[in-house]
Design a protein around this motif. Structure first.
Motif, PDB file in Angstrom:
ATOM      1  N   VAL A  84       0.744  -1.157  -0.051  1.00  0.00           N
ATOM      2  CA  VAL A  84      -0.048   0.128  -0.015  1.00  0.00           C
ATOM      3  C   VAL A  84       0.856   0.953   0.130  1.00  0.00           C
ATOM      4  O   VAL A  84       2.078   1.295   0.538  1.00  0.00           O
ATOM      5  N   PHE A  85       0.381   2.193  -0.537  1.00  0.00           N
ATOM      6  CA  PHE A  85       1.209   3.531  -0.763  1.00  0.00           C
ATOM      7  C   PHE A  85       0.182   4.747  -0.261  1.00  0.00           C
ATOM      8  O   PHE A  85      -1.008   4.510  -0.412  1.00  0.00           O
ATOM      9  N   ASP A  86       0.983   5.728   0.155  1.00  0.00           N
ATOM     10  CA  ASP A  86       0.166   6.912   0.565  1.00  0.00           C
ATOM     11  C   ASP A  86       0.148   7.865  -1.058  1.00  0.00           C
ATOM     12  O   ASP A  86       0.511   7.470  -1.964  1.00  0.00           O
ATOM     13  N   ALA A  87      -0.268   8.866  -0.978  1.00  0.00           N
ATOM     14  CA  ALA A  87      -0.470   9.593  -2.205  1.00  0.00           C
ATOM     15  C   ALA A  87       1.081   9.938  -2.751  1.00  0.00           C
ATOM     16  O   ALA A  87       1.146   9.934  -3.951  1.00  0.00           O
ATOM     17  N   GLY A  96       3.644   8.388  -2.338  1.00  0.00           N
ATOM     18  CA  GLY A  96       4.314   7.099  -2.814  1.00  0.00           C
ATOM     19  C   GLY A  96       3.687   6.618  -4.139  1.00  0.00           C
ATOM     20  O   GLY A  96       4.348   6.266  -4.983  1.00  0.00           O
ATOM     21  N   MET A  97       2.482   7.070  -4.206  1.00  0.00           N
ATOM     22  CA  MET A  97       1.887   6.493  -5.520  1.00  0.00           C
ATOM     23  C   MET A  97       2.214   7.442  -6.654  1.00  0.00           C
ATOM     24  O   MET A  97       2.399   6.937  -7.703  1.00  0.00           O
ATOM     25  N   ALA A  98       2.233   8.625  -6.422  1.00  0.00           N
ATOM     26  CA  ALA A  98       2.903   9.510  -7.221  1.00  0.00           C
ATOM     27  C   ALA A  98       4.068   9.210  -7.902  1.00  0.00           C
ATOM     28  O   ALA A  98       4.563   9.133  -9.032  1.00  0.00           O
ATOM     29  N   ALA A  99       4.994   8.740  -6.926  1.00  0.00           N
ATOM     30  CA  ALA A  99       6.292   8.639  -7.284  1.00  0.00           C
ATOM     31  C   ALA A  99       6.377   7.203  -8.136  1.00  0.00           C
ATOM     32  O   ALA A  99       7.268   7.041  -9.033  1.00  0.00           O
ATOM     33  N   LEU A 100       5.585   6.145  -7.517  1.00  0.00           N
ATOM     34  CA  LEU A 100       5.555   4.913  -8.458  1.00  0.00           C
ATOM     35  C   LEU A 100       4.948   5.125  -9.820  1.00  0.00           C
ATOM     36  O   LEU A 100       5.490   4.411 -10.588  1.00  0.00           O
ATOM     37  N   ALA A 101       4.002   5.943  -9.817  1.00  0.00           N
ATOM     38  CA  ALA A 101       3.317   6.212 -11.248  1.00  0.00           C
ATOM     39  C   ALA A 101       4.693   6.730 -12.234  1.00  0.00           C
ATOM     40  O   ALA A 101       4.666   6.237 -13.438  1.00  0.00           O
ATOM     41  N   GLY A 102       5.247   7.875 -11.566  1.00  0.00           N
ATOM     42  CA  GLY A 102       6.200   8.128 -12.354  1.00  0.00           C
ATOM     43  C   GLY A 102       7.473   7.411 -12.796  1.00  0.00           C
ATOM     44  O   GLY A 102       7.764   7.387 -13.822  1.00  0.00           O
ATOM     45  N   GLN A 103       7.781   6.585 -11.959  1.00  0.00           N
ATOM     46  CA  GLN A 103       8.790   5.422 -12.132  1.00  0.00           C
ATOM     47  C   GLN A 103       8.485   4.406 -13.186  1.00  0.00           C
ATOM     48  O   GLN A 103       9.116   4.236 -14.054  1.00  0.00           O
ATOM     49  N   ALA A 132     -11.822   5.854  -1.126  1.00  0.00           N
ATOM     50  CA  ALA A 132     -11.517   6.444   0.264  1.00  0.00           C
ATOM     51  C   ALA A 132     -10.083   6.558   0.440  1.00  0.00           C
ATOM     52  O   ALA A 132      -9.699   6.972   1.355  1.00  0.00           O
ATOM     53  N   ASP A 133      -9.300   6.247  -0.347  1.00  0.00           N
ATOM     54  CA  ASP A 133      -7.789   6.374  -0.412  1.00  0.00           C
ATOM     55  C   ASP A 133      -7.058   7.321  -1.156  1.00  0.00           C
ATOM     56  O   ASP A 133      -7.178   7.642  -2.459  1.00  0.00           O
ATOM     57  N   PRO A 134      -6.341   8.281  -0.429  1.00  0.00           N
ATOM     58  CA  PRO A 134      -5.838   9.276  -1.158  1.00  0.00           C
ATOM     59  C   PRO A 134      -4.834   8.914  -2.288  1.00  0.00           C
ATOM     60  O   PRO A 134      -4.676   9.496  -3.257  1.00  0.00           O
ATOM     61  N   ALA A 135      -4.382   7.770  -2.065  1.00  0.00           N
ATOM     62  CA  ALA A 135      -3.491   7.046  -3.102  1.00  0.00           C
ATOM     63  C   ALA A 135      -4.135   6.988  -4.359  1.00  0.00           C
ATOM     64  O   ALA A 135      -3.613   6.947  -5.407  1.00  0.00           O
ATOM     65  N   GLU A 136      -5.338   6.686  -4.477  1.00  0.00           N
ATOM     66  CA  GLU A 136      -6.384   6.475  -5.788  1.00  0.00           C
ATOM     67  C   GLU A 136      -6.431   7.762  -6.263  1.00  0.00           C
ATOM     68  O   GLU A 136      -6.279   7.863  -7.572  1.00  0.00           O
ATOM     69  N   ASP A 137      -6.724   8.888  -5.734  1.00  0.00           N
ATOM     70  CA  ASP A 137      -6.523  10.222  -6.242  1.00  0.00           C
ATOM     71  C   ASP A 137      -5.080  10.392  -6.997  1.00  0.00           C
ATOM     72  O   ASP A 137      -5.237  10.878  -8.172  1.00  0.00           O
ATOM     73  N   ALA A 138      -4.286  10.123  -6.376  1.00  0.00           N
ATOM     74  CA  ALA A 138      -2.763  10.394  -7.150  1.00  0.00           C
ATOM     75  C   ALA A 138      -2.632   9.452  -8.163  1.00  0.00           C
ATOM     76  O   ALA A 138      -2.237   9.783  -9.341  1.00  0.00           O
ATOM     77  N   ALA A 139      -3.345   8.296  -8.121  1.00  0.00           N
ATOM     78  CA  ALA A 139      -3.259   7.344  -9.194  1.00  0.00           C
ATOM     79  C   ALA A 139      -3.930   7.968 -10.408  1.00  0.00           C
ATOM     80  O   ALA A 139      -3.696   7.813 -11.464  1.00  0.00           O
ATOM     81  N   PHE A 140      -5.274   8.398 -10.175  1.00  0.00           N
ATOM     82  CA  PHE A 140      -6.131   8.783 -11.284  1.00  0.00           C
ATOM     83  C   PHE A 140      -5.377  10.339 -11.733  1.00  0.00           C
ATOM     84  O   PHE A 140      -5.493  10.429 -13.132  1.00  0.00           O
TER      85      PHE A 140
END
Length: 479
Positions: free
Chosen positions: A32-35, A37-44, A213-221
């Motif tokens: 699981v990632f926070d927002a 971490g998700m943004a960083a993973l998406a960029g990677q 309900a997860d801020p990481a989802e917003d970052a992924a979107f």
């Protein structure tokens, strides 16, 4: 352990899902990632895919998918053995159904099938590698999204594998959100892809988070160029409303399928066979996919009448229950099935020619209607209505009011009637005509919801003929 991450991922935590579908309970750890971490993973993943997939010929990508699928088809392979052992616990489906389902799924990802998959959408799949001539003149190239986000439902095992293949074939970096009800197969297959073709290792990420309900989802979107989502229509609308205006959205919502059995299929020697094929479509994955029939229109005029066909179907479902016991139902599912059965029984008391048959513990349920009626959803989990028609051609009008919900029809009819029925059903919104018994096993390259699997994901760059002609003026040999 579930999910999949490329090497050296951003900082993340873990969540644990517990399953008790039989035998010892199973615990699955998921990243699981926070927002941030998700943004960083998406960029990677975006950067790695741009560098790696952009340089790989599409046929080499297809060959890697084929190699991974070959391992999953080998019942001696450790990962295949692990899937056969653990997926029954996670999904609740019996072990033999899981085994058959795995084989049916991965057979569609061999190289010949993948090439058909590509050819179904692209006249020249090489346009994913570079500019190719167009029939009208000029050149064109197809570009997949730099980052593709999949939001998968968990009702049908194997669905995420289609998504992974779609993303890779259009050279997109892919993040997949798996359902907590089946968080394993997609991650396993992603890891297998990285094993057979190490260049793909950094182009994929398989995660699981709580939707909405997860801020990481917003970052992924926010990071995704294209989002492909499966689920109920309300879920899809909610996702669409949260996406940036420039993000392409491909939604696959709730659909309903049905079957048609002609009088030619209801002879003394064929009726029981047709019933067995229909039972296979009904029992496989408990009708959880949109391609499973919930109503069967049976035609009068054969040696076996529709009521007798309904009895054959009941017997076939009883035999299927003996071979492949239905998975345990949730309280909500059990209540819905019991409520549907009770409603059908109440109608049978008031309407001549209507009857209901069901097995112990409602392991299956067949309702029979002797008069034509419009398409009605069943309660899933091996429930179906058989409706008698004087002529199968009546079926198109009976399903037409539900055009936006229609997906497939399984048809048991001779060639001339098959083609005529397909014409009528296609005109009212049916997007797939399948063989009875094969409704729940779509073939490679099928157009889900009548849409292009790959073309929906790409953008095209075209060099117009006039631009080519003008370029000749500036060539060294023009002087």
């Amino acid at each position: 352990m579930g999910g999949y991450l490329p090497s050296s991922p951003p900082d993340h935590g873990w969540r644990t899902e517990r399953f008790a579908g039989g035998g010892d309970p199973l615990e699955v750890a998921l990243p699981v990632f926070d927002a941030t971490g998700m943004a960083a993973l998406a960029g990677q993943i975006r950067d790695e895919a741009r560098a790696v997939l952009g340089a790989m010929p599409v046929d080499a990508i297809a060959a890697a998918i084929d190699a991974a699928a070959e391992r999953m088809l080998d019942r001696a392979h450790p990962l295949r053995r692990q899937a056969e052992a653990l997926l029954p616990i996670v999904t609740g489906y019996d072990a033999e159904s899981v085994r058959l389902g795995l084989t049916a799924t991965f057979r569609n990802f061999r190289l010949p099938q993948l090439r058909r998959f590509l050819a179904a959408d692209f006249p020249d799949p090489g346009m994913l590698d570079g500019f190719r001539p167009m029939p009208r003149g000029g050149l064109a190239r197809a570009w997949g999204p730099a980052l593709l986000l999949h939001v998968w439902a968990g009702n049908v095992p194997g669905l995420p594998v289609w998504g992974l293949a779609r993303g890779l074939l259009v050279k997109a970096g892919t993040i997949g959100k798996v359902s907590a009800t089946e968080p394993l197969l997609a991650g396993w297959f992603a890891g297998l892809l990285a094993e057979v073709e190490p260049r793909l290792a950094g182009c994929l990420g398989i995660l699981c988070w709580k939707g909405g309900a997860d801020p990481a989802e917003d970052a992924a979107f926010e990071a995704a160029d294209t989002v492909v989502a499966y689920g109920g229509n309300a879920t899809l609308a909610a996702i669409r409303n949260r996406l940036p205006a420039t993000t392409r959205f491909v939604g696959h919502g709730h659909k309903v399928s049905f079957a048609l059995v002609s009088r030619e299929a209801l002879t003394a020697g064929r009726a029981a066979v047709a019933a067995g094929l229909a039972a296979r479509d009904i029992a496989r994955f408990e009708q959880q996919g949109c391609f499973a029939p919930q109503m069967i229109f049976a035609e009068r005029g054969g040696a076996v009448d529709p009521a007798a066909f309904a009895r054959h179907l009941a017997a076939a479902l009883a035999a299927a229950e003996a071979r492949h016991p239905r998975r345990a139902l949730s309280l909500a599912e059990a209540a819905a099935l019991a409520g549907w059965r009770d409603g059908e029984q109440a109608r049978a008391m008031m309407e001549p020619g209507r009857s209901v048959m069901f097995g112990p513990d409602l392991g299956w349920c067949v309702s029979y209607a002797d008069a034509a009626e419009p398409l009605r959803p069943a309660a899933l989990n091996r429930s179906v209505t058989v409706v008698a028609l004087d002529a199968l051609e009546e079926a198109a009008a009976l399903v037409a009011p539900f055009r936006d919900l229609l997906q497939g029809a399984g048809v048991a009819a001779p060639p001339r009637r098959l083609h005529a029925l397909a014409e009528a059903l296609g005109a009212v919104g049916v997007t797939r005509i399948a063989a009875l018994g094969a409704m729940t096993v779509p073939e490679a390259g099928w157009h889900n919801d009548g849409r292009f699997n790959l073309l929906d994901l790409v953008t095209m760059t075209e060099i117009e003929p006039a631009a080519e002609a003008q370029a000749e003026l500036y060539a060294p040999y023009a002087d």
